[in-house]
Write an enzyme that holds these catalytic residues in place. Structure first.
Site, PDB file in Angstrom:
ATOM      1  NE  ARG A  59      23.239  25.054  51.099  1.00  0.00           N
ATOM      2  CZ  ARG A  59      24.335  24.644  50.750  1.00  0.00           C
ATOM      3  NH1 ARG A  59      25.445  25.156  50.383  1.00  0.00           N
ATOM      4  NH2 ARG A  59      24.315  23.183  50.734  1.00  0.00           N
ATOM      5  CD  GLU A  96      27.397  10.484  43.835  1.00  0.00           C
ATOM      6  OE1 GLU A  96      27.336  11.674  44.132  1.00  0.00           O
ATOM      7  OE2 GLU A  96      27.267   9.910  42.563  1.00  0.00           O
TER       8      GLU A  96
END
Ligand code: AMP
Length: 172
Positions: A59, A96
């Site tokens: 992006r 994470e």
């Protein structure tokens, strides 16, 4: 930026439960919003002597390319592993769950470059911290960092080197 902000679409629980995904496709498809972010980005960096804009896959490629064009600078992609065809250098970072790796062509940046690294969203800052580490190892004259959106409650700026100027167009 209020107009641009009104075009950002929140997607609840994407790509996983508990995440509110800031979708910028609704900004990019709107001609006025695209025009506004393009000009605002260019205004921030037009007097900095930028020679290369580095965009982070995928992006960061969209507004990063526009910014490079507007600054008469070059564009360099930072990509996920195995995508770049020539010799690369890599950096890994903690996510994470597990780790992730990004790559850049080893001849993409020189010591004469002034670089702005661009991504669409600053969340925890892990991706950008790894990108900065990569670019720093190539010893450009100066590095700037930019995002369209900063999720300030995640305090991603704290994960970035404090001596680097960081800008974002929209903060939540
Ligand atoms: P970070 O946690 O800062 O390393 O973010 C990792 C990447 O995921 C960035 O390139 C962002 O584009 C993207 N990202 C993370 N969180 C969000 C979110 N809430 N909305 C949109 N993109 C996100």
């Amino acid at each position: 930026m209020e107009y641009v902000k009104s075009k950002v679409r929140d997607i609840i629980d994407f790509p996983q439960k508990g995440i509110v995904f800031k979708d910028l496709t609704t900004v990019f498809k709107d001609p006025r919003a695209l025009h506004l972010i393009s000009w605002d980005l260019a205004k921030l960096y037009k007097d900095k002597g930028i020679t290369k804009v580095v965009g982070i896959e995928s992006r960061g490629f969209i507004a990063g390319s526009i910014l490079a064009f507007k600054l008469d600078a070059g564009f360099v992609p930072v990509r996920k592993p195995g995508k770049l065809p020539a010799e690369t250098i890599k950096a890994s970072y903690e996510k994470e769950y597990g780790t992730d790796t990004i790559e850049i062509h080893s001849d993409a940046i020189t010591e004469d470059d002034v670089v702005v690294i661009h991504d669409d969203v600053l969340a925890t800052g892990g991706t950008m911290a790894a990108a900065i580490e990569l670019i720093k190892s190539m010893k450009p004259k100066k590095i700037y960092v930019n995002f369209i959106i900063e999720l300030s409650m995640l305090n991603g700026r704290a994960a970035l080197p404090q001596d680097i100027e960081v800008t974002s167009l929209i903060s939540y």
